[in-house]
Design an enzyme around this catalytic site. Structure first.
Site, PDB file in Angstrom:
ATOM      1  N   LYS A 107       0.800  -1.223   0.000  1.00 46.05           N
ATOM      2  CA  LYS A 107       0.000   0.000   0.000  1.00 46.05           C
ATOM      3  C   LYS A 107       0.837   1.279   0.000  1.00 46.05           C
ATOM      4  CE  LYS A 107      -4.191  -1.998   1.896  1.00 46.05           C
ATOM      5  NZ  LYS A 107      -3.760  -3.411   2.036  1.00 46.05           N
TER       6      LYS A 107
HETATM    7  C1  LIG Z   1      -4.521  -4.484   1.587  1.00 49.21           C
HETATM    8  C2  LIG Z   1      -3.820  -5.781   1.480  1.00 49.21           C
HETATM    9  C3  LIG Z   1      -4.267  -6.800   0.613  1.00 49.21           C
HETATM   10  C4  LIG Z   1      -5.544  -6.694  -0.192  1.00 49.21           C
HETATM   11  O1  LIG Z   1      -5.452  -5.760  -1.226  1.00 49.21           O
HETATM   12  P1  LIG Z   1      -6.781  -5.256  -1.978  1.00 49.21           P
HETATM   13  O2  LIG Z   1      -6.324  -4.251  -2.951  1.00 49.21           O
HETATM   14  O3  LIG Z   1      -7.666  -4.680  -0.892  1.00 49.21           O
HETATM   15  O4  LIG Z   1      -7.420  -6.449  -2.607  1.00 49.21           O
HETATM   16  C5  LIG Z   1      -3.516  -7.962   0.505  1.00 49.21           C
HETATM   17  N1  LIG Z   1      -2.391  -8.136   1.233  1.00 49.21           N
HETATM   18  C6  LIG Z   1      -1.947  -7.191   2.089  1.00 49.21           C
HETATM   19  C7  LIG Z   1      -0.721  -7.479   2.881  1.00 49.21           C
HETATM   20  C8  LIG Z   1      -2.613  -5.972   2.241  1.00 49.21           C
HETATM   21  O5  LIG Z   1      -2.173  -5.061   3.105  1.00 49.21           O
END
Ligand SMILES: *Cc1c(COP(=O)(O)O)cnc(C)c1O
Length: 432
Positions: A107
Site C-alpha cells: 500500500k
Molecule cells: C490491503 C492488502 C491486501 C488486499 O489488497 P486489496 O487491494 O484490498 O485487494 C492484501 N495483502 C496485504 C498485505 C494488504 O495489506
C-alpha cells in the site's frame, strides 16, 4: 481525463476533483471515462525504460493537465523510490516482492502517490484537506508514512485498540506532525462506520474538506497498475506472459492489474486468491454476487465481506460474466492450507511467504497443475515480519527484523483514546 461516478447520479469530474472528493456525491466510485491504450512501442521495448519513465508514461494519461509534467514526474518518482524485485521461488513460480517500501506492504505506492497529489492540489487552496481513514492494520501505516509532512493536508487515522499487530501500531502512532492516531475502543467495523458517518455529516462537511485514503480513491487505486508493468519488465519470456495471482481483499490491487491488461499489457491470466472471505470467487463459480459478513483469518488484510472495487471490475468488463470468467479464476484458501503452504514453501525452497502471499502461492500452484505449459507470478503484498506469530510458528524459527522496522521499535506510541461512538469523533473534529 474525466471520471464518472459508477452510480451515474453525479456530474463528471477531473482527476483533481476526484482525488479531493474520494467518493462521488452520489456515493459511487469514480471510474475513468476512457481507458488509454498503451503505445505498442512501450510494450515491445519495455526493458529500455527506467521504472520512473515507465511510471510517468503509464500514469500521465489518467492525470491529463491537472498536474504539470515536471511535477508529475517528481510525484511518480517519489511514489516508487524503492525496489520491486521479481524473485524465483522455483522453476514455475516467482514472487514480485512489493514489501520493500517504508511500511513493508504494497500500500506504500498508492499512499505515497495520493499524498503527493493532494499536497500539489492543496497549494492553490486556502483551507487544509483532512484525510480521515479507518484501518485494520496496513492502510494506516502506509497512509501515515506517505502523508507525513505533506503541507496543507491533515491526516486522522482510526484504529481498533488492541487489534493491530505491534509493528503496525507503531507505524501509525509514532509519526507526529500532521498525523493523528485515534485509538478506538471497539472493532475495525466500528472505526469504519464512524468514518462513514463523518463523510455524511452536514455540519462536518460544511466545516472541513474531508476525503478518504483507501482504494476507493482513484489516486490510491490507479498507481497500483505499476506493479504489473514491473512484473512484465522483469519477466524473461516475453512471448509467454505470466499468470498473475493476487491476494485480494477489497480487490483494488487486482482491479488495477486488469486495467493495465485492458490497456494492452500482456498478462496471460489473473488469479483472485482469497481466504475464506470469498464473495468474488463465489461469484466466479456461480455468476451471482452476494456480499458476506467478514470473518477473521490469519491473512487479515483480506478479511473483507463486500469488496468495494468489485463494481469497478464489472464496469471494466461491461458486466459480461463470460469475459470476466475467461480472464480471472477465483480460489478460496483456508487458514489451515495457508499455514501449511508457508511451512512447505520454506522447507522446499527456503523462501519465507507472509500469510497473504501464501494464499496466492497455493492458488497459483493449483492453477498451474492444470496448465502445465504456463508459469506465473505471485504478488507478495507484505513482509512476513508484519505477521510474526503465524509465520514463525509455520517455519519453526524467528524472522530477522528489517532495518526500517528496527528504528520503529525504540519509538514511543502517541494516540488519543476514544470510545467507539460517532459523537465523540464529531466533537473532536470540530474542536481541532
Ligand atoms: C490491503 C492488502 C491486501 C488486499 O489488497 P486489496 O487491494 O484490498 O485487494 C492484501 N495483502 C496485504 C498485505 C494488504 O495489506
Amino acid at each position: 481525463m474525466n471520471y464518472y461516478s459508477l452510480n451515474k447520479q453525479a456530474p463528471n469530474v477531473s482527476f483533481k476533483e476526484a482525488t479531493i472528493l474520494g467518493q462521488a456525491p452520489d456515493k459511487g466510485l469514480y471510474f475513468p471515462s476512457n481507458i488509454p491504450m498503451l503505445d505498442q512501442q512501450l510494450i515491445s521495448c519495455m526493458n529500455d525504460y527506467s521504472k520512473e519513465d515507465l511510471a510517468f508514461r503509464v500514469m500521465q494519461p489518467y492525470i491529463g493537465n491537472d498536474i504539470d509534467e515536471a511535477s508529475l514526474f517528481t510525484i511518480v518518482s517519489e511514489a516508487i523510490n524503492f525496489d520491486f524485485p521479481l524473485v524465483d521461488i522455483n522453476s514455475n513460480i516467482a514472487s514480485l516482492e512489493l514489501f520493500h517500501g517504508p511500511t513493508l506492504a504494497f500500500k506504500d505506492v498508492g499512499a505515497r502517490f495520493m499524498s503527493r497529489c493532494l499536497g500539489y492540489f492543496s497549494k492553490d487552496r486556502s483551507n487544509t484537506i483532512t484525510v480521515l481513514v479507518a484501518t485494520s492494520g496496513d492502510t494506516g501505516g502506509a497512509v501515515a508514512n506517505g502523508f507525513l509532512g505533506v503541507e496543507g493536508v491533515d491526516v486522522i487515522i482510526l484504529y481498533p485498540s488492541g487489534k493491530v499487530s505491534p509493528v503496525q501500531e507503531l507505524q501509525l502512532t509514532t509519526c507526529g506532525q500532521n498525523i493523528t492516531a485515534l485509538e478506538i475502543e471497539g472493532s475495525f467495523d466500528d472505526c469504519q462506520s464512524m468514518v462513514k458517518e463523518a463523510f455524511m455529516d452536514e455540519v462536518l462537511r460544511k466545516k472541513m474538506q474531508l476525503t478518504s485514503a483507501n482504494s476507493i480513491n482513484i489516486a490510491r487505486w490507479l498507481p497500483q497498475q505499476l506493479y504489473y508493468f514491473y512484473a512484465y519488465q522483469q519477466w524473461a519470456d516475453k512471448f509467454n506472459p505470466p499468470v498473475i495471482a493476487v491476494p485480494s481483499g477489497n480487490f483494488g490491487n487486482i482491479c488495477a492489474g486488469l486495467l493495465a491488461q485492458v490497456s494492452g499489457l500482456p498478462i496471460k491470466h489473473f488469479i483472485a486468491a482469497c481466504n475464506i472471505n470469498d464473495a468474488v470467487p463465489d461469484y466466479l463459480r456461480t455468476g451471482r454476487y452476494q456480499s458476506k459478513l467478514a470473518v477473521p483469518t490469519v491473512s487479515n488484510a483480506m478479511d473483507v465481506g463486500d469488496p468495494s472495487n468489485f463494481i469497478r471490475i464489472l464496469e471494466l468488463f461491461k458486466q459480461e460474466f463470460t469475459t470476466i470468467k475467461d480472464c480471472i479464476s477465483g480460489y478460496t484458501v483456508s487458514d489451515e492450507t495457508t499455514k501449511e503452504t508457508i511451512a512447505n514453501v520454506y522447507q522446499q525452497y527456503q523462501y519465507i511467504l507472509d500469510p497473504h502471499g501464501a494464499v496466492a502461492y497455493h492458488a497459483l500452484d493449483q492453477y498451474l497443475n492444470n496448465y502445465l505449459s504456463q508459469k506465473g507470478i505471485i504478488l507478495e503484498t507484505a513482509h512476513p515480519v508484519k505477521f510474526p506469530a503465524t509465520v514463525e510458528a509455520a517455519i519453526g524459527r524467528s524472522i530477522e527484523i528489517p532495518e526500517s522496522a528496527k528504528s520503529l521499535l525504540g519509538k514511543g506510541k502517541i494516540s488519543i483514546k476514544m470510545p467507539a461512538n460517532f459523537n465523540a469523533l464529531k466533537e473532536y473534529l470540530i474542536s481541532r
